[in-house]
Design a protein around this motif. Structure first.
Motif, mmCIF file in Angstrom:
data_model
loop_
_atom_site.group_PDB
_atom_site.id
_atom_site.type_symbol
_atom_site.label_atom_id
_atom_site.label_comp_id
_atom_site.label_asym_id
_atom_site.label_seq_id
_atom_site.Cartn_x
_atom_site.Cartn_y
_atom_site.Cartn_z
ATOM 1 N N GLN A 192 1.188 -1.377 -0.282
ATOM 2 C CA GLN A 192 0.284 -0.394 -0.160
ATOM 3 C C GLN A 192 0.893 0.963 -0.145
ATOM 4 N N ARG A 240 -7.676 -1.278 4.166
ATOM 5 C CA ARG A 240 -6.994 -0.938 4.755
ATOM 6 C C ARG A 240 -6.463 -2.100 5.639
ATOM 7 N N THR A 285 -5.160 2.907 6.719
ATOM 8 C CA THR A 285 -5.150 3.084 5.321
ATOM 9 C C THR A 285 -3.605 3.468 5.228
#
Length: 383
Positions: free
Chosen positions: A36, A56, A172
């Motif tokens: 991410q 998430r 996040t």
């Protein structure tokens, strides 16, 4: 770049290179091994790069940015002082993982606890602060989640003050970037702790875990994180020439990969994008005709300084237009929204910025209104 107006050209804007505040499609030229990631230009809010930015994830010690936000908020509100002390409970003292090495039952100054959390990533120091502020870490975590929601962190939930693994503790990349932006903007007087490279407590000197602080790249914060589940993560911020970038990466396989990937992405953001000043707050962008006003026109201005960021390869394909309905009926109050600046470019979402009246315009008196109406009838009869 082309500039257009629904009625007349505003060619004096020509030459200004801007972009919309959105994710740039050109960012696809960058990839990362992080699971991410998000890179945001804080000066304009432009997302320069993202990968699973709203997914998430376990945030590990990057959660401590939220812990510090809560602490700074109380200090600024006058409910806490840097010189206040807090007791070390047995629960805090027994915390494992990264530690400040607090002593059981000791009374520790808040400022030392802040350094213990930010510089040493102390789980024990985080629990001391949580218990001292809210009575228990569980209660503090509930307050963290509530405050996060208020800040717009829609995909974050906190179960502790440390980032200790918990299936219901998550955030996040986007939310962490938003949190970093809030902390930097709202508490600049405390942000300097994030750039401090070492801190000694209880005779033990520990270095800041942020690897980018030791590279000559203008990084001045913020926080690392690591667990077996989450991998290696980093929230970092750097400022150059008035531009501040915020990076959040997570899911990297090693400390070295975290350092190298983070540095590479930040350098890419500064190299490939530039930020441009378009209009200053209160600077006239256009004049709108006023009907039955003591003045024939009213200046239209932006409410805040307008800066925009764009990829250097995309800047020629931009269209800027001013949209307004005129004439505007008098009276006109300063600050009334009367139009908007519209910015469009291939690969960017349309961005619209309100234009407001830059000054009051009074309505003509009775005799003046009669004269204006007569003039309108005369000028309109030949059309």
């Amino acid at each position: 770049m082309s500039v257009a107006h629904p009625r007349k050209s505003i060619a004096w804007i020509a030459g200004i290179m801007i972009s919309c505040i959105a994710s740039a499609t050109s960012a696809a030229s960058l990839d990362t091994i992080a699971k991410q990631a998000v890179l945001i230009d804080m000066s304009t809010g432009t997302t320069l790069f993202e990968k699973n930015a709203h997914q998430r994830m376990a945030t590990s010690s990057m959660s401590k940015i939220m812990t510090m936000y809560m602490v700074f908020e109380r200090i600024k509100a006058g409910r806490l002082s840097l010189d206040d002390t807090m007791p070390v409970s047995e629960r805090a003292w027994r915390m494992q993982g990264s530690k400040m090495f607090t002593e059981l039952n000791a009374q520790i100054k808040v400022e030392d606890l802040i350094k213990g959390v930010i510089i040493q990533s102390g789980n024990d120091a985080s629990v001391v602060l949580a218990e001292g502020l809210s009575g228990s870490e569980e209660r503090f975590a509930e307050e963290m989640t509530k405050r996060a929601r208020e800040l717009g962190m829609a995909d974050s939930n906190f179960k502790n003050a440390t980032g200790w693994p918990d299936d219901n503790h998550y955030s996040t990349c986007y939310d962490l970037a938003l949190l970093a932006e809030h902390l930097i903007k709202e508490y600049p007087e405390f942000y300097h702790y994030y750039s401090q490279t070492e801190f000694t407590y209880h005779g033990i000197k520990q270095g800041n875990r942020n690897p980018l602080l030791y590279r000559n790249m203008n990084v001045d914060g913020m926080k690392t994180g690591h667990t077996e589940t989450a991998g290696y993560g980093l929230t970092a911020s750097a400022e150059r020439n008035g531009r501040r970038l915020i990076l959040v990466v997570n899911g990297l396989p090693s400390m070295q990969a975290r350092a190298d990937e983070s540095a590479r992405i930040i350098e890419w953001g500064f190299r490939e994008f530039e930020s441009y000043a378009l209009f200053k707050k209160g600077e006239p962008v256009e004049q709108a005709a006023v009907w039955m006003g003591a003045a024939g026109t009213v200046p239209l201005v932006v409410e805040d300084d307008l800066r925009v960021t764009m990829n250097r390869d995309e800047r020629k394909n931009l269209k800027v237009s001013v949209v307004l309905e005129e004439p505007v009926p008098a009276p006109v109050a300063k600050g009334t929204r009367l139009g908007k600046v519209v910015m469009e470019a291939p690969g960017f979402s349309k961005r619209e910025v309100p234009l407001v009246a830059g000054q009051d315009v009074e309505r003509l008196g009775f005799i003046g209104r009669i004269g204006a109406a007569a003039m309108h009838l005369v000028s309109g009869s030949g059309s």
